[in-house]
Structures are given as structure tokens and as C-alpha cells.
Enzyme design. Sequence first.
Site, mmCIF file in Angstrom:
data_model
loop_
_atom_site.group_PDB
_atom_site.id
_atom_site.type_symbol
_atom_site.label_atom_id
_atom_site.label_comp_id
_atom_site.label_asym_id
_atom_site.label_seq_id
_atom_site.Cartn_x
_atom_site.Cartn_y
_atom_site.Cartn_z
ATOM 1 N N ARG A 164 -15.460 -6.524 5.298
ATOM 2 C CA ARG A 164 -15.997 -5.636 4.272
ATOM 3 C C ARG A 164 -17.502 -5.562 4.489
ATOM 4 O O ARG A 164 -18.117 -6.501 5.006
ATOM 5 C CB ARG A 164 -15.702 -6.166 2.875
ATOM 6 C CG ARG A 164 -14.219 -6.323 2.544
ATOM 7 C CD ARG A 164 -14.031 -6.926 1.165
ATOM 8 N NE ARG A 164 -12.618 -7.027 0.806
ATOM 9 C CZ ARG A 164 -11.854 -8.097 1.049
ATOM 10 N NH1 ARG A 164 -12.394 -9.166 1.638
ATOM 11 N NH2 ARG A 164 -10.580 -8.123 0.696
ATOM 12 N N LYS A 187 -13.100 -11.741 -1.255
ATOM 13 C CA LYS A 187 -12.788 -11.525 -2.666
ATOM 14 C C LYS A 187 -12.051 -12.718 -3.249
ATOM 15 O O LYS A 187 -11.210 -13.332 -2.594
ATOM 16 C CB LYS A 187 -11.925 -10.263 -2.832
ATOM 17 C CG LYS A 187 -12.691 -8.960 -2.652
ATOM 18 C CD LYS A 187 -11.796 -7.780 -2.980
ATOM 19 C CE LYS A 187 -12.558 -6.460 -2.900
ATOM 20 N NZ LYS A 187 -11.690 -5.311 -3.227
ATOM 21 N N HIS A 255 -16.803 1.617 5.220
ATOM 22 C CA HIS A 255 -15.533 0.950 4.889
ATOM 23 C C HIS A 255 -14.379 1.492 5.717
ATOM 24 O O HIS A 255 -13.396 0.780 5.960
ATOM 25 C CB HIS A 255 -15.233 1.116 3.401
ATOM 26 C CG HIS A 255 -14.161 0.187 2.900
ATOM 27 N ND1 HIS A 255 -14.318 -1.190 2.895
ATOM 28 C CD2 HIS A 255 -12.914 0.420 2.419
ATOM 29 C CE1 HIS A 255 -13.225 -1.750 2.410
ATOM 30 N NE2 HIS A 255 -12.357 -0.804 2.128
ATOM 31 N N ARG A 258 -13.379 -0.700 8.599
ATOM 32 C CA ARG A 258 -12.434 -1.790 8.307
ATOM 33 C C ARG A 258 -11.006 -1.257 8.295
ATOM 34 O O ARG A 258 -10.090 -1.888 8.834
ATOM 35 C CB ARG A 258 -12.804 -2.414 6.970
ATOM 36 C CG ARG A 258 -11.811 -3.444 6.424
ATOM 37 C CD ARG A 258 -12.393 -4.075 5.166
ATOM 38 N NE ARG A 258 -11.397 -4.638 4.276
ATOM 39 C CZ ARG A 258 -10.948 -5.878 4.324
ATOM 40 N NH1 ARG A 258 -11.383 -6.693 5.266
ATOM 41 N NH2 ARG A 258 -10.061 -6.322 3.459
ATOM 42 N N HIS A 281 -6.440 -10.236 2.575
ATOM 43 C CA HIS A 281 -5.691 -9.720 1.443
ATOM 44 C C HIS A 281 -4.886 -10.844 0.790
ATOM 45 O O HIS A 281 -4.237 -11.626 1.475
ATOM 46 C CB HIS A 281 -4.722 -8.622 1.888
ATOM 47 C CG HIS A 281 -5.403 -7.341 2.253
ATOM 48 N ND1 HIS A 281 -4.815 -6.369 3.038
ATOM 49 C CD2 HIS A 281 -6.633 -6.860 1.935
ATOM 50 C CE1 HIS A 281 -5.645 -5.359 3.191
ATOM 51 N NE2 HIS A 281 -6.758 -5.634 2.528
ATOM 52 N N TYR A 290 -1.079 0.078 5.315
ATOM 53 C CA TYR A 290 -1.444 0.531 6.653
ATOM 54 C C TYR A 290 -0.227 0.958 7.462
ATOM 55 O O TYR A 290 -0.360 1.710 8.425
ATOM 56 C CB TYR A 290 -2.224 -0.557 7.379
ATOM 57 C CG TYR A 290 -3.581 -0.799 6.770
ATOM 58 C CD1 TYR A 290 -4.611 0.123 6.930
ATOM 59 C CD2 TYR A 290 -3.833 -1.927 5.989
ATOM 60 C CE1 TYR A 290 -5.849 -0.075 6.341
ATOM 61 C CE2 TYR A 290 -5.069 -2.134 5.404
ATOM 62 C CZ TYR A 290 -6.070 -1.202 5.587
ATOM 63 O OH TYR A 290 -7.282 -1.398 4.993
#
Length: 309
Positions: A164, A187, A255, A258, A281, A290
Site C-alpha cells: 500500500r 492494516k 494504488h 498494488r 489481507h 482478483y
Amino acid sequence: MNGPLALSPAMADAVGRWLEGEAGTRDRSPHTISAYRDDAIAFLSFLGGYHGQAATPKSLSGLKQTDMRAFAAAERERGLSARSLARRLSAIRSFLRFLSDREGFDLSAALSARGPKYKRSLPRPLAQDQARALLDEAGSHHPKPWIAARDAAVLTLLYGCGLRISEALSLQGHDWPLAETLTIRGKGGRERMVPVLPVARDAIAGYLELCPWPMDPDEALFRGARGGALRAGVLERAVASMRQSLGLPPTATPHAMRHSFATHLLSAGGDLRTIQELLGHASLSTTQVYTGVDDAHLLAVYRKAHPRR
């Protein structure tokens, strides 16, 4: 209907303890905790106005599906999107499950209320030739060579490591030189290991050779024009200028590099679980979007190439 009422002390305490548990045991990020607090307060304030009295843990024992539906309808009426509402309701259900476990009452009827359906939008990656063109353009787009080298280095990290933009810009002087793998705190405070390609290491080395600011272990690795930490908005504006020069779509953002990392790995036969780990994730379902991108690409190629089109 009266306006929303203030939370009772008992309810404010319950919300606080729920958030403490989310932060402590589920490793939620400060941003997520702040959003959860807003979600709970919005819901409980609505109930206060809807029923004409401040919500308490005891009063929630009689919560019904109609209460949940009324709240959802009010949120949609004020303009909240289906996706945002679904996220808000998910947080509220988490709070209600916490409360029902703590207080010992059954909220299964209210919790069974369905959230809004929405179509998850697919990521917008760049094609491989577009990603390469953007990296090439970054290396020469600015009249100051060190700034051009800096932008190329950051974009190479995003595309080569799947970072990110906030993760790339959080790197500091003590992270250099980069090892073969890099520990990233993403995150929710989740840590992951990502391989560092030689091309990314070389791009950063080229930038540092030109950078006029001295390397400080406790300063940002990527510097702004005045020596401070590079801000994401500066890079986003630079990429906007580059995509205009290259004729790329508005979706060509930092972004998107990524997204391109993940999509191109998947197209090359990458394992979905491995890509999940590389992206950081928490859920495999997040990474599975994806596969939709890859399927859409295959279908487009099929329709273009099939002799009976």
C-alpha cells in the site's frame, strides 16, 4: 419522532468495553476502532430517537428485526451507500453479539435481519505494458532527477512488492539497505513478510544516490522536495500528470500498482492463498476479488480472438 438522545452511562461503558476487546484481542487498527465507535453511536442514538428514550443494555434485550430495518432505512434515506451500510451493520452486529453474551439475553431475531445487497466493485489494475510504461515515465517525468528517481522507486515498490502507498511511505532510513524480505506492518497492525525484488532495491539505491537530503535512520526513507516525509498526495498528483502524458485511464493511480501486482501474479499462476499473505489481507474473500478481474480479462481475450465472434 424526537431527535437522538445521549447514551446512558451503562451503554457508554458497554461500547467502551466492546471497543477495548476489538482493539486488544482482534488487533483492530485505530482507524477501524474509530469507525466502529461511530457505527455504534449512530445506531444507539437512532434507537434513542426512535423509541423516545436512551438505549440501555436492558432495553436492547427486546431489540427486534423491525428496529434493525428502521435503522437501515434511515441510513439509506440520508444517503449512505449499500456497501457502507453493510459495513456499518456488520460492526453493529458485532457489538450486539458482545452485549448479548455479556448480559445473557438472546438477540438472534434482531441479528438475523439481512443487510443490503451490493455488488462488490472489481479492482482496476493496469495491463502489464501500462504498468511498465508508468514506471518508465516516472523515471523521467520531473525536471529534478532525484524526484523522478524517488517517484520511480516508490511505484516500483508498490508494483514489485504489492505494498500500500502508506506502507511504502512509512519506511525509514533504518530500513535501508533492504534485505531479501521486508517486514511490513499493515492494516490492523498485522505483520507480513514480503520478498524484495532486486529491481526494487536497485530503484531505491538509485534514488538515494541522487537525494540531496542526508540519510537519517529515524527519518522517512522517501523525502519530499523540502526534506520532510513524502506525502501520498504528492505522489498521487505526480501519477495523475504521468497518466495524462501516457493516455492512461483515470484508474491509473498509485494504488492501482498494488492491484496490478496481485492480478499479474494470479495471471501467471500464483496461488491465491500466497497472494493473500503477500497483500496482507485478513480474509481470503478480500483477495478473491482478483479472480474476478482475471476471469474478466480472459473473457475479453476470448471474445476478441474467437474466430466466430
